[in-house]
Design a protein around this motif. Structure first.
Motif, short mmCIF file in Angstrom:
data_model
loop_
_atom_site.label_atom_id
_atom_site.label_comp_id
_atom_site.label_asym_id
_atom_site.label_seq_id
_atom_site.Cartn_x
_atom_site.Cartn_y
_atom_site.Cartn_z
N SER A 61 0.81 -1.22 0.00
CA SER A 61 0.00 0.00 0.00
C SER A 61 0.84 1.26 0.00
O SER A 61 0.30 2.37 -0.04
CB SER A 61 -0.93 0.02 1.23
N LEU A 62 2.16 1.12 0.05
CA LEU A 62 3.05 2.27 0.20
C LEU A 62 2.95 3.19 -1.02
O LEU A 62 3.11 2.76 -2.16
CB LEU A 62 4.49 1.79 0.37
N SER A 63 2.69 4.48 -0.75
CA SER A 63 2.63 5.46 -1.84
C SER A 63 3.70 6.53 -1.70
O SER A 63 4.06 7.18 -2.69
CB SER A 63 1.25 6.13 -1.89
N TYR A 64 4.23 6.74 -0.49
CA TYR A 64 5.24 7.78 -0.25
C TYR A 64 6.34 7.20 0.61
O TYR A 64 6.09 6.68 1.69
CB TYR A 64 4.60 8.98 0.46
N VAL A 65 7.59 7.29 0.13
CA VAL A 65 8.73 6.83 0.93
C VAL A 65 9.85 7.86 0.80
O VAL A 65 10.25 8.24 -0.30
CB VAL A 65 9.21 5.43 0.51
N SER A 66 10.34 8.33 1.94
CA SER A 66 11.47 9.26 1.97
C SER A 66 12.47 8.79 3.02
O SER A 66 12.16 8.76 4.21
CB SER A 66 11.01 10.69 2.29
N LEU A 67 13.66 8.42 2.56
CA LEU A 67 14.74 7.97 3.44
C LEU A 67 15.97 8.85 3.23
O LEU A 67 17.09 8.46 3.56
CB LEU A 67 15.08 6.51 3.14
N SER A 68 15.77 10.06 2.71
CA SER A 68 16.88 10.96 2.40
C SER A 68 17.66 11.33 3.65
O SER A 68 17.14 11.32 4.77
CB SER A 68 16.35 12.23 1.73
N GLY A 69 18.95 11.69 3.43
CA GLY A 69 19.75 12.22 4.51
C GLY A 69 20.10 11.23 5.59
O GLY A 69 20.21 11.60 6.76
N ASN A 70 20.27 9.98 5.24
CA ASN A 70 20.79 8.98 6.16
C ASN A 70 22.13 8.49 5.63
O ASN A 70 22.77 9.16 4.81
CB ASN A 70 19.79 7.84 6.32
N SER A 71 22.57 7.34 6.08
CA SER A 71 23.83 6.77 5.58
C SER A 71 23.59 5.35 5.10
O SER A 71 24.41 4.45 5.33
CB SER A 71 24.90 6.79 6.69
N LEU A 72 22.47 5.13 4.43
CA LEU A 72 22.14 3.81 3.91
C LEU A 72 23.04 3.48 2.72
O LEU A 72 23.40 4.37 1.94
CB LEU A 72 20.68 3.76 3.50
N SER A 73 23.37 2.22 2.58
CA SER A 73 24.30 1.81 1.53
C SER A 73 23.73 0.60 0.80
O SER A 73 22.60 0.17 1.03
CB SER A 73 25.67 1.51 2.13
N GLY A 74 24.56 0.05 -0.08
CA GLY A 74 24.12 -1.10 -0.85
C GLY A 74 23.28 -0.68 -2.04
O GLY A 74 23.19 0.50 -2.38
N LYS A 75 22.65 -1.64 -2.66
CA LYS A 75 21.84 -1.36 -3.82
C LYS A 75 20.39 -1.04 -3.43
O LYS A 75 19.92 -1.48 -2.38
CB LYS A 75 21.85 -2.56 -4.78
N ILE A 76 19.75 -0.28 -4.29
CA ILE A 76 18.32 -0.06 -4.11
C ILE A 76 17.61 -1.36 -4.42
O ILE A 76 17.74 -1.89 -5.54
CB ILE A 76 17.81 1.06 -5.03
N PRO A 77 16.89 -1.94 -3.47
CA PRO A 77 16.34 -3.28 -3.70
C PRO A 77 15.33 -3.31 -4.84
O PRO A 77 14.48 -2.43 -4.96
CB PRO A 77 15.67 -3.62 -2.35
N GLU A 78 15.46 -4.33 -5.68
CA GLU A 78 14.51 -4.53 -6.78
C GLU A 78 13.09 -4.72 -6.26
O GLU A 78 12.12 -4.38 -6.94
CB GLU A 78 14.93 -5.75 -7.60
N SER A 79 12.97 -5.25 -5.04
CA SER A 79 11.64 -5.53 -4.50
C SER A 79 10.80 -4.28 -4.29
O SER A 79 9.58 -4.36 -4.13
CB SER A 79 11.77 -6.27 -3.16
N LEU A 80 11.45 -3.11 -4.31
CA LEU A 80 10.71 -1.86 -4.12
C LEU A 80 9.63 -1.70 -5.19
O LEU A 80 8.61 -1.04 -4.96
CB LEU A 80 11.68 -0.68 -4.15
N ILE A 81 9.84 -2.32 -6.35
CA ILE A 81 8.89 -2.16 -7.45
C ILE A 81 7.58 -2.89 -7.16
O ILE A 81 6.57 -2.66 -7.83
CB ILE A 81 9.48 -2.66 -8.78
N TYR A 82 7.58 -3.79 -6.14
CA TYR A 82 6.34 -4.49 -5.81
C TYR A 82 5.36 -3.59 -5.06
O TYR A 82 4.18 -3.94 -4.91
CB TYR A 82 6.64 -5.74 -4.99
#
Length: 999
Positions: A338-359
């Motif tokens: 149900s997610l319509s808005y996601v903001s994780l800006s300004g952190n120190s997250l690393s790695g790849k953007i997960p492909e699962s986000l498209i689900y």
């Protein structure tokens, strides 16, 4: 028979008495409502049906009666533009159960007699202009279930006794007022309270959650947002089994989040953003199975991003930006269908953007700015119906995925800047019909500039700076005509600037510096009437600058340095005042600020020297003559050079003497005009009547007032500003001085009554942090404003001294200046109706006394000079560049207090960082508040603190910087009032142990 007659008579008598009593009751309602109407101003005649001659008011508009009793039970006058005050007439309407006067312009204090309405259950006075405090009797009457006083001007502390008898209260809203002090502990007595909204006030201290708010067992909505509350949140929130919405954002709460908050299984919305919460997210959050809205942005949360986020399967809005989270973004985020808005800006997250986000197929907004994500952009992300995507300031590589037809119809904003993206720009990008913002800057595309730019219909911002683009600028780049910002700096663009650039009629920022552009500056640029900033430096542009560019009245900043330009500058607009840094490095631009040659493109003469071709003459005589002519020609050339140099020296001398004469004449005219109405009696009566000299300060010596000649003869020019020249003049006593401002716009106020009225208002603005107005002098040709003289110069001077190895301007002094300036502005905003708006907050208008106490100067001058011409308005914006609120600079000239709040926010940033609000770097325009915002998101904001300040307390500087960013919000309603600013500054300065003791 007699008994029967007597019984019938009795029944008739009782009936008559009842009817008489009913008529009396009707009369009470009529009289009460007519009395209420008498104190109301009804400009649109909505209450015209209210007739005092009527027996019953039940037929009147906006009235509801009980059909059984005929008594008035409801009065609803919502949004009728009513003004005046709520009088005592309503006391008569004793059966009134609902009183709704929301969305009007009612003023005055809350009528305590409303508590006499023993049947009143619902009272809504929201969205008016009521002032004063809350009468404790209003709630303690015991019958009110619904009370809404939001969006008024109510103020003061809320007494403890207000809620001692609130057993029937279910809904209470005091939002959007000016209440201050602690939240009353007596609120815990409201046992059946369902909804409590105390947001957008100035409540402070640490609320008693454990013994107060956590005891409201029936509470469903608790909103304490946007106050100055502090302290930690203790466990105990799980004792609110019905809690659905908890809003605590915009305060100073600190410490760890309550562990048991995750046990509130019915919680739907949780907003704890913009506080100082620390440590990691409690695992118990995974139990919030009903949560649809979670906002924890702009805190100091740490630890790895939680794997359990995928268990919040009803989540629609997720914002944890501006924290210190680390680790990778788990694939479980794809479970949030149900997610319509996601903001994780300004952190120190690393790695790849997960492909699962498209689900998360409902995604509309994705913001991952300012992390350490690497790898390529998931292609499926560009197949969703996104409206905004921000992946900037990461370590992404690869190419931009092609967009789907679904994305073409929805995308409005895309920011992929500051990554390592390469390759061509997808051709499909030209199909984004709703795209308004596109930023591909600071990448390594190494491709030609996109040719599909002309297809954009609604694009307002295009930023391609330092993207390794080459080739020419497309000729149809302005086909849409909607561009407001176009930045192409730092590429390898060649050829000329398209002539069609003039079609970008909405542009106010155009930068093309650090390229290889050639040819002339197009004359069509003069069609860009809204243009404010133009940067063309570090190119190969040649020829003269089109004179038509001087007609651009809104132009505030220009840089054309390091090209091949020559000739005269445009005579109008900003060009005559351009400094050396904006002009240097050209072939020969003519400017008094440049020492180099001045090359004019003057056409060559038609008559050529015949002796210059002497080598064509065959005989000896001809050669001899040629030789003589050649020598004579050389002699003439030297003499010509000498003559030219002499002419230049004479011209310079004449210019200097003329300027000195003009200055002397102005000074003489200043003195003579000022004395015109108050010197010797030899002046004619007609001349004496022209001038008017008025003093507000009785302490000024009477002898000086009668004969100001001794003062004005010794006046010294100490500075010039947008509104005029300032002189320092002796008061005739040892060490006492006054400042006299000669207003530059002297022909806009033609009536002394208007001038007198406005200046007297300024004369009443007496405050330790305001420069006091002592008096004025008026003639139709000259207006002088006399104020106190502040000896220690301006804040601008002190900042410059500190930046050039001068005396340190310590943090304690800077904080003292901030608090004092805020108090001065708050006095102007909150002590006058209408408020006095400064309109021009900047360091040069903050004067300092010997103890570094600030005094705000030049306030209210826009009231005096009400009809500013365009030149003065342009000069004001130019002098305050960076301090002007966006709604003022780019939309209209409507003045309100929030413009000053914006300027104060920029002032904070300049004081803390020691930098100017706008700086011009090698590659771009650096806007201070944007830079600080980015550094705050990245967690290194303290790196921007002015090193000349010495040691500073981080626990004070950090919240002060956050306050500055709130004050410079692009949305005026999001900025605090100056009274709220003062409260926040006091909380920041108070040491934590003392804060705890105070509350």
């Amino acid at each position: 028979m007699c008994y029967l007659k007597f019984f019938i008579f009795a029944l008739i008598l009782v009936s008559i008495l009842r009817k008489c009593k009913s008529i009396d009751d009707y009369s009470d309602d009529v009289l009460g409502l007519i009395a209420f109407k008498a104190e109301i101003i009804d400009p649109l005649s909505h209450l015209s049906s209210w007739n005092q001659d009527d027996i019953s008011p039940c037929s009147w508009k906006f009235i509801t009666c009980n059909p059984a009793t005929g008594r008035v039970t409801e009065l609803a006058l919502v949004g009728l533009s009513l003004s005046g005050k709520v009088g005592r007439g309503l006391e008569k309407v004793q059966n009134l159960q609902v009183l709704n006067l929301a969305h009007n312009n009612l003023a005055g204090k809350l009528n305590p007699e409303l508590s006499l309405l023993s049947n009143l259950k619902k009272l809504n006075l929201s969205h008016n202009d009521l002032s004063g405090g809350i009468p404790p009797s209003l709630i303690s009457s015991g019958s009110i279930k619904f009370l809404d006083l939001s969006k008024n001007s109510l103020s003061g502390p809320v007494p403890e006794e207000t809620f001692l008898s609130c057993s029937s209260l279910r809904v209470l809203s005091l939002s959007g007022n000016n209440f201050q002090g602690p939240i009353p502990n007596s609120l815990s007595q409201c046992a059946i309270l369902n909804h409590l909204n105390l947001s957008k006030n100035r409540f402070s201290g640490t609320p008693s959650f454990g013994t107060g708010l956590w005891l409201l067992a029936r509470i469903r909505t608790l909103d304490l947002s946007h106050n100055a509350l502090s302290g930690s949140l203790p466990n105990g929130v799980s004792g609110l089994p019905y809690l659905k919405e908890l809003f605590l954002q915009g305060n100073h709460f600190s410490g760890a989040l309550p562990f048991d908050i995750g046990l509130c299984s019915h919680l739907v919305k949780l907003d704890l953003s913009n506080n100082l919460f620390t440590e990691s997210l409690p695992v118990s959050f995974s139990g919030l199975s009903s949560l649809s809205y979670l906002n924890l942005a702009n805190n100091v949360l740490t630890g790895d991003f939680p794997e359990w986020v995928g268990k919040l399967n009803r989540l629609e809005y997720l914002d944890i930006s501006g924290n210190g989270l680390t680790g990778i973004l788990p694939t479980s985020i794809g479970n949030l269908g149900s997610l319509s808005y996601v903001s994780l800006s300004g952190n120190s997250l690393s790695g790849k953007i997960p492909e699962s986000l498209i689900y998360s197929s409902n995604l509309s907004v994705v913001r991952l700015r300012g992390n350490k994500f690497n790898g390529s952009i998931p292609e499926g992300l560009f197949e969703l119906g996104l409206t905004q995507i921000d992946l900037s300031r990461n370590q992404l590589n690869g190419s931009i995925p092609p967009g789907s037809s679904r994305l073409f119809e929805t995308l409005e904003s895309m920011d992929l800047s500051a990554n390592g993206l390469t390759g061509d720009i997808p051709a499909e990008i030209g199909l984004f019909s709703k795209l308004r913002y596109l930023n591909l800057s600071w990448n390594n595309f190494e491709t030609r500039m996109p040719l599909q730019l002309g297809y954009f219909e609604n694009l307002t911002v295009l930023d391609l700076r330092n993207g390794a683009f080459h080739g020419s600028i497309p000729g149809d780049i302005c086909n849409s005509g909607s561009f407001e910002i176009l930045q192409l700096d730092g590429n390898s663009l060649t050829d000329s600037i398209p002539e069609d650039i003039g079609k970008c009629s909405s542009l106010y920022l155009l930068t093309m510096s650090h390229n290889d552009l050639r040819g002339f500056i197009p004359r069509s640029m003069s069609l860009l009437k809204k243009l404010k900033i133009l940067k063309l430096d570090d190119n190969e542009l040649s020829g003269e600058i089109p004179q038509e560019l001087g007609e651009l009245e809104n132009l505030l900043a220009v840089n054309i340095s390091y090209n091949r330009l020559q000739g005269r500058l445009p005579s109008g607009g900003i060009f005559p005042s351009l400094q050396q840094s904006s002009l240097e490095g050209n072939l020969g631009i003519c400017s008094p600020f440049l020492k180099g040659p001045c090359k004019m493109n003057v056409p060559k003469p038609l008559v050529l020297d015949p002796y210059s071709y002497g080598n064509q003459m065959g005989d000896h005589e001809g050669g001899s003559i040629s030789s003589k002519r050649s020598k004579h020609h050389k002699f003439l050339s030297v003499s010509a050079i000498i003559a030219i140099l002499a002419a230049v020296l004479i011209s310079v001398g004449v210019l200097v003497i003329s300027l000195l004469n003009i200055s002397a004449r102005r000074r003489t005219q200043f003195v003579s005009n000022a004395l015109e109405s108050c010197s010797s009696s030899s002046r004619s009566t007609r001349r004496l009547s022209v001038g008017k000299l008025v003093w507000f300060d009785s302490k000024i010596a009477p002898g000086w007032v009668v004969n100001p000649e001794s003062l004005l003869n010794k006046a010294a020019d100490i500075g010039k500003g947008v509104f005029g020249t300032v002189y320092k003049a002796s008061l005739g006593e040892e060490g006492r001085y006054l400042a006299i401002k000669s207003l530059v716009v002297s022909n806009t106020v033609h009536h002394p009554e208007d001038f007198d009225r406005e200046v007297r208002v300024l004369g009443k603005a007496r405050h330790p942090n305001l420069v006091s107005v002592k008096g004025y002098y008026w003639t139709p040709e000259l207006q002088l404003l006399v104020t106190e003289y502040v000896p220690n110069g301006s804040l601008q001077d002190k900042l410059q001294e500190s930046s050039t190895s001068g005396p340190l301007l310590s943090w304690s002094k800077r904080f003292k200046i901030l608090v004092g300036t805020a108090k001065g502005l708050a006095h102007l905003h909150h002590s006058f109706r209408p408020p006095i708006v400064h309109y021009n907050i900047k360091p040069s208008n903050i004067l300092l006394d010997d103890e570094f106490n600030p005094k705000v100067s030049d306030f209210g001058l826009t009231r005096i000079v009400a009809k500013l011409d365009k030149k003065v308005m342009s000069n004001r914006f130019q002098s305050a560049l960076g301090y002007v609120a966006p709604e003022l600079a780019c939309q209209s000239l409507r003045v309100n207090e929030k413009c000053d709040v914006y300027g104060f926010g920029v002032l904070i940033l300049e004081l803390v960082t020691g930098r100017r609000p706008i700086e011009y770097g090698d590659d771009n325009v650096l806007i201070l508040n944007e830079e600080v915002k980015v550094m705050l998101e990245e967690g290194n904001v303290l790196d921007c603190v002015d090193q000349n300040m010495g040691e500073f307390p981080e626990e004070e500087v950090l919240p002060v910087l956050k306050l500055a960013l709130v004050c410079t919000s692009q949305i005026p309603s999001s900025r605090p009032s100056m009274a709220e600013v003062i409260q926040i500054l006091h909380v920041i300065k108070t040491p934590l142990p003392r804060r705890m003791e105070a509350y």
